[in-house]
Design an enzyme around this catalytic site. Structure first.
Site, PDB file in Angstrom:
ATOM      1  N   VAL A   1      -3.344  -8.162   5.606  1.00  0.00           N
ATOM      2  CA  VAL A   1      -2.241  -7.202   5.696  1.00  0.00           C
ATOM      3  C   VAL A   1      -1.541  -7.320   7.038  1.00  0.00           C
ATOM      4  CG1 VAL A   1      -1.616  -4.776   5.599  1.00  0.00           C
ATOM      5  CG2 VAL A   1      -3.410  -5.644   4.105  1.00  0.00           C
ATOM      6  N   CYS A   2      -2.318  -7.421   8.120  1.00  0.00           N
ATOM      7  CA  CYS A   2      -1.720  -7.573   9.443  1.00  0.00           C
ATOM      8  C   CYS A   2      -0.903  -8.862   9.518  1.00  0.00           C
ATOM      9  CB  CYS A   2      -2.810  -7.582  10.504  1.00  0.00           C
ATOM     10  SG  CYS A   2      -3.801  -6.077  10.588  1.00  0.00           S
ATOM     11  N   MET A   3      -1.370  -9.909   8.855  1.00  0.00           N
ATOM     12  CA  MET A   3      -0.638 -11.175   8.853  1.00  0.00           C
ATOM     13  C   MET A   3       0.753 -11.009   8.251  1.00  0.00           C
ATOM     14  SD  MET A   3      -1.687 -14.683   6.866  1.00  0.00           S
ATOM     15  CE  MET A   3      -1.671 -13.812   5.294  1.00  0.00           C
TER      16      MET A   3
ATOM     17  N   VAL B   1       3.017  -8.987  10.759  1.00  0.00           N
ATOM     18  CA  VAL B   1       3.544  -9.777  11.871  1.00  0.00           C
ATOM     19  C   VAL B   1       4.630 -10.726  11.373  1.00  0.00           C
ATOM     20  CG1 VAL B   1       2.984 -11.473  13.648  1.00  0.00           C
ATOM     21  CG2 VAL B   1       1.404  -9.592  13.183  1.00  0.00           C
TER      22      VAL B   1
END
Length: 553
Positions: free
Chosen positions: A406-408, A411
């Site tokens: 999810v963080c990928m 960003v």
């Protein structure tokens, strides 16, 4: 407004020792780092009070269902009034999803009933406000929730509001903190509600800007449009049994953490999805065009401004130079470096308003407080955060760990959006718990996942010991056994905190909503105005005495 005495006062009941242990709420750990703001994973406090619907107890009302609580220290506020009205108009959509609505405001129940009448009249008499509006005359509950400073509850001059999404087990799952002059987007709340129910039911994670994600990604000839990730804790055996069509992607880092799947057909989402496809198709060009959005509201198309005055303001905020970095050793700067330069003549009434804010007395970083300066290593070298802001707006994302699917996507989507944010005079950065080397390896995964169509030009800050995150109130060390939250902060040119949002670890942010909030903040700062709920698509049905619609006003 005049506050009337009430025979029944608000009484905040602390969680029992057993409930505190279940929530991993450790007061000793909290006292070791100073007062910790109310955050994701903490139990919602129990309160007995008077509401517009009668005597009210929060835990009895919440138990067994999802809940959304709007906490507002300011009662008769035009922005808050539009938020209450929009929530009332969309109450059916929230009810279909099993969510209850509630408002807590600083005032007596008589004032709350007067506000209800004002809201109904403002919306043309077409509303029916059935959800409870709870009085908090003393501000005790608002203090307990961290919305106001307990020591300054009687004289706090800068207003803010917070939305709390609470699960059926009475645990807070998302917190949205906005300044008093910026209205929320109720459809973004609806999207987050859908994501929370989905991720809780199926052990999946929703990517950034879900459900309008991965429209251009194909794996083995299959479109990944609207796909979700499997949660990291799902074992391969369980994944093959519950998600037989899941696909594991090979990443340049060699780590196995990206497993995509479509939502099973037997899981029927709510009929009405908060869909932002129009925004991203218009802004990023990364989504497939021509899709139908299932929403009652018109699709936003940026820029939403039409007046010549705001158009001139937009041109005046355009930034062309690239970011600069100051080289210095890691660590915290002195307190004097964290203070903004004195401004004898603030440029707007809004800035004069913020200048009234006194620092929080309990160590909690609240809206209107100066954001502490810090030094951090990054993919762009060592960064002095205050010097990096350099008198501009700044968006800071916090990710609990690198190599998270999810963080990928957050960003990567932020990298796409950064060009438009930079054009608005806004700095962008991400802060992640991990080393600089981890960030560089992760950067390769991000570029590869976005088919090499993005370049992360902003600094990815490393915070391996969580020092920066704890100082900014983004990590709660007291919640030892709880999954962390993902967070987003917007800092102004005055280095004050303007927006602070925490989402569940499994729910990705909507980058179009981030852009909407940035536009609202800049417009408010420059023109000394407040933006209603769901701005710029608001007041479409309100007509003045001359028959002119008030849409976008």
């Amino acid at each position: 407004p005049q506050v009337h005495p009430s025979p029944i006062s608000v009484s905040v009941m602390r969680p029992s020792p057993a409930a505190a242990r279940r929530a991993s709420f450790d007061p000793v750990a909290i006292s070791g780092v100073g007062h910790v703001s109310f955050s994701v994973g903490m139990p919602f406090p129990n309160v007995s009070a008077v509401a517009t619907t009668g005597n009210f107890n929060f835990h009895r009302w919440m138990r067994g269902k999802w809940s959304i609580v709007l906490a507002s220290p300011e009662l008769f506020s035009p922005v808050c009034a539009t938020e209450v009205g929009v929530l009332a108009s969309m109450q059916g959509a929230f009810s279909e999803r099993g969510f209850g609505l509630c408002v807590v405001a600083r005032g007596a129940v008589e004032d709350l009933r007067t506000l209800q009448q004002d809201v109904i009249a403002h919306f043309g008499g077409r509303l029916q406000i059935d959800f409870p509006m709870v009085e908090d005359i003393s501000g005790e509950l608002l203090s307990e929730l961290g919305v106001v400073d307990r020591a300054k509850a009687e004289r706090q001059r800068v207003s803010s509001r917070s939305f709390f999404i609470v699960d059926p087990k009475l645990s807070v799952r998302s917190v949205v903190g906005l300044p008093g002059h910026i209205g929320c987007c109720a459809h973004e709340l609806l999207r987050v509600c859908d994501a929370l129910v989905l991720t809780t039911s199926l052990q999946v994670c929703t990517p950034a800007s879900w459900p309008d994600n991965h429209a251009n990604l194909e794996v083995n000839g299959r479109s990944m449009s609207g796909a979700v990730f499997l949660q990291p804790g799902v074992s391969p055996t369980e994944a093959s049994r519950s998600f037989p069509e899941a696909l594991e992607l090979d990443m340049p880092s060699g780590k196995k953490y990206v497993r995509l799947t479509h939502i099973p057909e037997h899981w029927a989402p709510a009929r009405e999805m908060a869909c932002w496809d129009g925004i991203f198709s218009c802004l990023l060009g990364w989504l497939a065009p021509g899709r139908v959005a299932k929403t009652r509201m018109p699709l936003p198309h940026y820029p939403p401004y039409t007046s010549q005055q705001v158009a001139r303001w937009r041109r005046s905020t355009t930034e062309t130079e690239g970011p600069s970095f100051e080289s210095a050793g890691p660590g915290w700067t002195s307190t004097s470096d964290s203070l903004p330069e004195p401004d004898d003549e603030p440029h707007s009434g809004y800035r004069r308003y913020l200048a009234l804010q006194d620092p929080s007395s309990d160590g909690v970083l609240r809206i209107g407080d100066i954001v502490p300066n810090f030094m951090a290593d990054s993919t762009k070298g060592q960064v002095n955060f205050h010097k990096y802001i350099d008198g501009k707006w700044a968006v800071l994302f916090h990710h609990p760990e690198p190599f998270s699917p999810v963080c990928m996507t957050e960003v990567g989507a932020l990298a796409i959006l950064s060009l438009r944010l930079t054009a608005r005079g806004t700095r962008v950065a991400s802060l992640t718990t991990g080393t600089t080397e981890d960030q560089r390896r992760w950067h390769k995964d991000i570029v590869d996942h976005f088919q090499r169509k993005v370049g992360v030009d902003f600094p990815m800050l490393a915070d391996p010991r969580k020092i920066v995150a704890q100082k900014l109130g983004l990590v709660n060390p007291a919640l030892k056994d709880q999954l962390p939250a993902r967070s987003m902060m917007i800092i102004g040119p005055d280095k004050r905190l303007h927006v602070k949002i925490h989402y569940s670890i499994h729910v990705g942010f909507n980058l179009a909503e981030v852009l909407r909030i940035c536009d609202a903040l800049m417009l408010s700062s420059q023109e000394s105005v407040a933006t209603p709920a769901c701005w710029p698509h608001n007041h479409a049905d309100v007509v003045d005495d001359k028959g002119v619609t008030m849409e976008k006003s």
